[in-house]
Design an enzyme around this catalytic site. Structure first.
Site, PDB file in Angstrom:
ATOM      1  N   ARG A 252      56.475  64.869  66.385  1.00  0.00           N
ATOM      2  CA  ARG A 252      56.961  66.234  66.567  1.00  0.00           C
ATOM      3  C   ARG A 252      55.906  67.005  67.344  1.00  0.00           C
ATOM      4  NH1 ARG A 252      57.363  67.261  61.753  1.00  0.00           N
ATOM      5  NH2 ARG A 252      55.545  68.567  61.395  1.00  0.00           N
ATOM      6  N   HIS A 256      54.439  72.310  61.711  1.00  0.00           N
ATOM      7  CA  HIS A 256      55.225  71.921  60.538  1.00  0.00           C
ATOM      8  C   HIS A 256      56.316  72.960  60.294  1.00  0.00           C
ATOM      9  CE1 HIS A 256      56.131  70.300  56.575  1.00  0.00           C
ATOM     10  NE2 HIS A 256      55.997  71.515  56.085  1.00  0.00           N
ATOM     11  N   TYR A 265      44.479  71.056  62.768  1.00  0.00           N
ATOM     12  CA  TYR A 265      44.283  69.722  62.193  1.00  0.00           C
ATOM     13  C   TYR A 265      44.653  68.566  63.120  1.00  0.00           C
ATOM     14  CZ  TYR A 265      49.259  70.578  61.106  1.00  0.00           C
ATOM     15  OH  TYR A 265      50.591  70.880  61.191  1.00  0.00           O
TER      16      TYR A 265
END
Length: 355
Positions: A252, A256, A265
């Protein structure tokens, strides 16, 4: 422990399909339907992110980059099968026949968003991680007990495989030979946690071994691999063979959710590079060009049709009044109970709504 679960790929990154026995199953109409649906849900996903940024819907979970996993698996289902999505499979639900207006209402906080069109067996999006997996196993077993040919598919991410519901659902479905496909989309991260920090298994697919069911690892950006392997798993389920665990290895591009910052991250520059190499829509475009199916005028018509459909759904969604905050308290139990009533009263006072 080294366990060999190679990734099954039908179409390579340049859009080539080498296996003749598979290629003969892929005609122009099928390939164009995949393309049309992937364009449809990508445009919807981008529109939803834009709506959230404008404050017209709430926090939203994007899926751009995972269109092949959504479309290939959804189109493999029969119209009367069950679908158990997470908070990210609105693309798959849209392809399977959910109302786009209602999908948008869900992200706008309204209960109507959980209601599928008449006769569509689409469970409300599973927000708590993995809770929809035992539900899917139970619904599939019910269909088996009723003697129907219906199957179920349950979607989840890699983080869900660390939850108890995952293991309970797979164990129950395996023992009862429930006709269900467990469809994992492995994006490499459970929110901000890389997969190697939340499971010691080299693959998700190998977790099937513990339950005595087939585990299959596929290229989740190859819509043909997704479609045909999901079809195989569903055929096995319908014939009494029981469940299958599919691990679709995908990527993706974005966050998120719209409340997340993936640059904290992971390397977003690397993510952008992956788009040119593994993007599911670009890969299918290459296949269509290789096969002489590419039609720029038709593809523009696909985009125009999808854009009009999306704009109409947004218009219909915005005809509804704002969601009532009391709704989150009123439907917890059949009859009101005092702790929930107190929470409701305190919350409405906090936001200045009274009671």
């Amino acid at each position: 422990m080294k366990v060999d679960f190679p990734i099954i790929q039908i179409m390579d990154e340049q859009g080539n399909v080498a296996e003749p026995s598979v290629k003969e199953k892929i005609n122009r109409d099928l390939a164009l339907e995949f393309y049309k649906q992937m364009i449809r849900i990508r445009l919807f996903d981008r529109k939803a992110v834009s709506l959230q940024r404008q404050g017209r819907i709430g926090t939203y979970a994007p899926f751009e980059g995972q269109e092949a996993s959504h479309v290939g698996s959804a189109l493999a289902l029969n119209s009367d099968d069950w679908m158990f999505p997470t908070y990210r499979e609105h693309g798959a639900a849209f392809v399977f026949g959910h109302s786009l207006r209602n999908i948008l209402l869900f992200w706008n906080g309204r209960n109507e968003g959980c209601v599928p069109p008449n006769r569509k067996k689409i469970f409300p999006p599973g927000i708590p991680i993995a809770t929809q997996i035992p539900h899917a196993a139970g619904a599939a077993l019910a269909e088996k007990m009723k003697g129907t040919s219906c199957a179920a598919i349950a979607y989840f991410g890699d983080g869900a495989t660390s939850e108890g519901d995952f293991h309970e659902g797979l164990n129950f479905a395996s023992v009862t030979k429930a006709p269900v496909v467990f469809f994992n989309q492995n994006n490499g991260y459970a929110i901000s946690v890389p997969i190697e920090k939340q499971t010691n298994s080299e693959t998700i697919a190998q977790k099937a071994i513990a339950y005595g069911i087939p585990g299959v690892r596929i290229d989740g950006n190859d819509v043909f691999a997704v479609y045909f392997e999901t079809l195989n798993a569903l055929a096995r389920a319908r014939s009494g063979g029981g469940p299958t665990l599919i691990e679709a290895v995908t990527w993706r591009y974005g966050a998120h959710t719209t409340a997340d910052d993936p640059s904290k991250y992971r390397d977003q520059a690397e993510s952008h590079k992956k788009r040119e190499r593994i993007d599911p829509i670009l890969r299918l475009e290459r296949f269509l060009k290789n096969e002489g199916y590419f039609d720029a005028e038709l593809f523009k018509a696909f985009e125009d049709e999808a854009s009009a459909e999306i704009e109409k759904a947004v218009e219909d969604m915005e005809q509804y009044p704002p969601a009532n905050p009391a709704d989150i308290f009123d439907y917890v139990f059949e009859k009101p109970v005092w702790p929930i009533e107190k929470q409701k009263r305190d919350y409405l006072q906090l936001i200045g709504g009274g009671m």
